[in-house]
Write a protein that holds these residues in place. Sequence first.
Motif, PDB file in Angstrom:
ATOM      1  N   GLY A   1     -74.317  17.630  32.888  1.00  0.00           N
ATOM      2  CA  GLY A   1     -75.697  17.421  32.453  1.00  0.00           C
ATOM      3  C   GLY A   1     -76.641  17.306  33.625  1.00  0.00           C
TER       4      GLY A   1
ATOM      5  N   PRO B   1     -74.678  18.809  27.919  1.00  0.00           N
ATOM      6  CA  PRO B   1     -74.272  20.000  27.159  1.00  0.00           C
ATOM      7  C   PRO B   1     -73.586  19.596  25.862  1.00  0.00           C
ATOM      8  CG  PRO B   1     -72.829  19.665  29.058  1.00  0.00           C
ATOM      9  CD  PRO B   1     -73.926  18.648  29.165  1.00  0.00           C
TER      10      PRO B   1
ATOM     11  N   ARG C   1     -80.111  15.279  29.917  1.00  0.00           N
ATOM     12  CA  ARG C   1     -79.663  16.386  29.059  1.00  0.00           C
ATOM     13  C   ARG C   1     -78.161  16.593  29.246  1.00  0.00           C
ATOM     14  NH1 ARG C   1     -84.669  18.270  27.622  1.00  0.00           N
ATOM     15  NH2 ARG C   1     -86.190  18.248  29.317  1.00  0.00           N
TER      16      ARG C   1
ATOM     17  N   VAL D   1     -78.154  21.473  23.914  1.00  0.00           N
ATOM     18  CA  VAL D   1     -78.000  20.226  24.666  1.00  0.00           C
ATOM     19  C   VAL D   1     -78.399  19.041  23.792  1.00  0.00           C
ATOM     20  CG1 VAL D   1     -78.336  21.154  27.007  1.00  0.00           C
ATOM     21  CG2 VAL D   1     -80.334  20.477  25.660  1.00  0.00           C
TER      22      VAL D   1
END
Length: 164
Positions: free
Chosen positions: A141, A160, A158, A93
């Motif tokens: 995310g 991906p 976060r 990530v």
Amino acid sequence: GELRLDIKPADLNQLVEELIDFLHPQAERQGIRLRSELVEGAFEVSLDAPHLKQAVLNLMLNAIQAMSDSKDGRPRELILRTERGVDADRQPVATLHVIDTGPGIDAETLPRLFRPYFTTKSGGTGLGLPTTRRIIEAHGGRIEVHTEVGRGTDFVVRLPLRRG
């Protein structure tokens, strides 16, 4: 309605730098120092740049507002930090922190942060954070909040690194 994203490779670091340049004059007027702590080199992530910019801009504007409203005399800093990481499933990530040294968010407010139309601001619509979360989740995310009253808040985004 459904959020239609136009996902293509983009440099997350460059996106952060553009947002910092954009908000610099406003932050300076409020006595806030904007800083970036970015991973080395270009940080290529598959994303919809205009949408993600909107999402991160909401976080930055909230942080600036929280710090401008705070009267405790501590240094006002807004830090954007990018990191490479892995999620709970060990998938790669891209992590973006939006960190402020504002008053923090109390335990009562925290669970309502992402609820539409909840706002602590006069004249606020309460749509900034729900919109931010929708955009991030549409990217696959997630967003989480770490906060300490009297110390500040860290919104962690976060995304991906691999699609599909």
